[in-house]
Write an enzyme that holds these catalytic residues in place. Structure first.
Site, PDB file in Angstrom:
ATOM      1  N   LYS A 193       0.956  -1.097   0.031  1.00  0.00           N
ATOM      2  CA  LYS A 193      -0.041   0.118   0.001  1.00  0.00           C
ATOM      3  C   LYS A 193       0.688   1.224   0.089  1.00  0.00           C
ATOM      4  CE  LYS A 193      -4.040  -2.457   2.205  1.00  0.00           C
ATOM      5  NZ  LYS A 193      -4.750  -2.394   3.629  1.00  0.00           N
ATOM      6  N   TYR A 224     -12.363  -2.940  -3.507  1.00  0.00           N
ATOM      7  CA  TYR A 224     -12.905  -2.838  -1.964  1.00  0.00           C
ATOM      8  C   TYR A 224     -14.386  -2.643  -1.836  1.00  0.00           C
ATOM      9  CZ  TYR A 224      -8.431  -2.423   0.204  1.00  0.00           C
ATOM     10  OH  TYR A 224      -6.933  -2.720   0.659  1.00  0.00           O
ATOM     11  N   ASN A 236      -1.661  -0.071   7.262  1.00  0.00           N
ATOM     12  CA  ASN A 236      -1.379  -1.301   7.520  1.00  0.00           C
ATOM     13  C   ASN A 236      -0.345  -2.019   6.398  1.00  0.00           C
ATOM     14  OD1 ASN A 236      -3.449  -2.131   5.820  1.00  0.00           O
ATOM     15  ND2 ASN A 236      -4.447  -3.151   7.628  1.00  0.00           N
ATOM     16  N   HIS A 251      -1.780  -5.437   1.435  1.00  0.00           N
ATOM     17  CA  HIS A 251      -2.886  -6.329   1.026  1.00  0.00           C
ATOM     18  C   HIS A 251      -2.625  -7.580   0.804  1.00  0.00           C
ATOM     19  CE1 HIS A 251      -6.922  -7.334  -0.643  1.00  0.00           C
ATOM     20  NE2 HIS A 251      -6.360  -7.709  -1.558  1.00  0.00           N
ATOM     21  N   GLU A 259      -9.223 -10.243  -8.206  1.00  0.00           N
ATOM     22  CA  GLU A 259      -8.291  -8.957  -7.934  1.00  0.00           C
ATOM     23  C   GLU A 259      -7.055  -8.893  -9.017  1.00  0.00           C
ATOM     24  OE1 GLU A 259      -7.320  -9.301  -3.723  1.00  0.00           O
ATOM     25  OE2 GLU A 259      -9.406  -8.955  -3.152  1.00  0.00           O
TER      26      GLU A 259
HETATM   27  N1  UDP Z   1      -9.654  -1.019   7.288  1.00  0.00           N
HETATM   28  C1  UDP Z   1      -9.532   0.390   8.001  1.00  0.00           C
HETATM   29  N2  UDP Z   1     -10.500   0.249   9.340  1.00  0.00           N
HETATM   30  C2  UDP Z   1     -11.141  -0.676   9.772  1.00  0.00           C
HETATM   31  C3  UDP Z   1     -11.231  -1.975   8.907  1.00  0.00           C
HETATM   32  C4  UDP Z   1     -10.142  -1.874   7.757  1.00  0.00           C
HETATM   33  O1  UDP Z   1      -9.228   1.527   7.746  1.00  0.00           O
HETATM   34  O2  UDP Z   1     -11.760  -0.778  10.661  1.00  0.00           O
HETATM   35  C5  UDP Z   1      -8.722  -0.935   6.092  1.00  0.00           C
HETATM   36  C6  UDP Z   1      -7.521  -1.489   6.233  1.00  0.00           C
HETATM   37  O3  UDP Z   1      -6.503  -0.986   5.426  1.00  0.00           O
HETATM   38  C7  UDP Z   1      -7.796  -3.082   5.744  1.00  0.00           C
HETATM   39  C8  UDP Z   1      -8.798  -2.498   4.756  1.00  0.00           C
HETATM   40  O4  UDP Z   1      -9.437  -1.631   5.079  1.00  0.00           O
HETATM   41  O5  UDP Z   1      -6.286  -3.584   5.454  1.00  0.00           O
HETATM   42  C9  UDP Z   1      -9.462  -3.823   4.208  1.00  0.00           C
HETATM   43  O6  UDP Z   1     -10.173  -4.417   5.308  1.00  0.00           O
HETATM   44  P1  UDP Z   1     -10.244  -6.037   5.439  1.00  0.00           P
HETATM   45  O7  UDP Z   1     -11.276  -6.050   6.814  1.00  0.00           O
HETATM   46  O8  UDP Z   1     -10.352  -6.561   4.299  1.00  0.00           O
HETATM   47  O9  UDP Z   1      -8.892  -6.095   6.222  1.00  0.00           O
HETATM   48  P2  UDP Z   1      -7.544  -7.101   5.610  1.00  0.00           P
HETATM   49  O10 UDP Z   1      -8.201  -8.193   4.708  1.00  0.00           O
HETATM   50  O11 UDP Z   1      -6.646  -5.929   4.765  1.00  0.00           O
HETATM   51  O12 UDP Z   1      -6.718  -7.721   6.529  1.00  0.00           O
HETATM   52 MG    MG Z   2      -9.824  -7.999   3.014  1.00  0.00          MG
END
Ligand code: UDP
Ligand code: MG
Length: 160
Positions: A20, A60, A123, A126, A137
Site C-alpha cells: 500500500k 474494496y 497497515n 493487502h 483481484e
Molecule cells: N480498514 C480500516 N479500518 C477498519 C477496517 C479496515 O481502515 O476498521 C482498512 C485496512 O486498511 C484494511 C482494509 O481496510 O486492510 C481492508 O479491510 P479488511 O477487513 O478486508 O482487512 P484485510 O483483509 O486487509 O486484513
Molecule cells: Mg480484506
C-alpha cells in the site's frame, strides 16, 4: 527437467498482494517482496502503479457500506502502490498468515504487519482473502500480457 506436477495442479492458487502507499513511502517494498520470495512462492506479476479512485472502489466494493470506506479509498489512492501476483500451493491462506491481522497491534511479531506497522489505517500491505478473490483481484489490477508464467529454478527444491 520437466516437472509438470510442480507447475499445474489443482492445488495451485493465485493471490493478489499489494504494498500500500505507506509501504512504498516508508521504503518497505523490498522487505515485503522478500518475505513472499523467501517463503518459496512464485512471483507472476509485479508493477508500481498509481491507482485510480474507480479501481480502488471496485477492489474494496464489499466494504462500501463501512464508515471507514472513504478514508480507505483516499489512503489507497494517496500514492503509488506495488501490485503483485503470487502463485503456489496454499498461497492464499499462507500469504494472509505472513501478512498478519488487519490491526497491526494485534498482528503477531514475525508477520509483516506485526513487524512493520502500528495502525489499521496504515497497515502497509493487502492480501486476497480467498482463492476466488485472488483471481478476481489479479484480473482487476493486471492486464493480459502483464503476467508471466515461468518455472523457477528452485522448483524441485521446494516441493518433492
Ligand atoms: N480498514 C480500516 N479500518 C477498519 C477496517 C479496515 O481502515 O476498521 C482498512 C485496512 O486498511 C484494511 C482494509 O481496510 O486492510 C481492508 O479491510 P479488511 O477487513 O478486508 O482487512 P484485510 O483483509 O486487509 O486484513
Ligand atoms: Mg480484506
Amino acid at each position: 527437467i520437466f516437472l509438470p506436477h510442480l507447475v499445474a495442479s489443482m492445488e495451485v492458487e493465485e493471490t493478489y498482494i499489494m504494498v500500500k502507499p505507506d509501504g512504498v513511502q516508508r521504503g518497505l517494498v523490498g522487505e515485503i517482496i522478500s518475505r513472499f520470495e523467501k517463503k518459496g512462492f512464485k512471483l507472476t506479476g509485479l508493477k508500481l502503479f498509481q491507482c485510480p479512485k474507480e479501481l480502488a472502489e471496485e477492489h474494496y466494493k464489499d466494504l462500501k457500506s463501512r464508515p471507514f470506506f472513504p478514508k480507505l479509498i483516499n489512503y489507497i489512492t494517496s500514492g503509488p502502490v506495488v501490485c503483485m501476483a503470487w502463485e503456489g500451493v496454499g498461497v492464499v491462506a499462507s500469504a494472509r498468515k505472513l501478512i498478519g491481522s488487519t490491526d497491526p497491534l494485534q498482528a503477531e511479531p514475525g508477520t509483516i504487519r506485526g513487524d512493520l506497522a502500528v495502525q489499521t489505517g496504515r497497515n502497509v500491505v493487502h492480501g486476497s482473502d480467498s482463492p476466488e478473490n485472488g483471481k478476481r483481484e489479479i484480473g482487476l489490477w493486471f492486464k493480459e500480457g502483464e503476467l508471466c508464467q515461468w518455472i523457477p529454478a528452485q522448483a524441485p527444491w521446494l516441493r518433492e
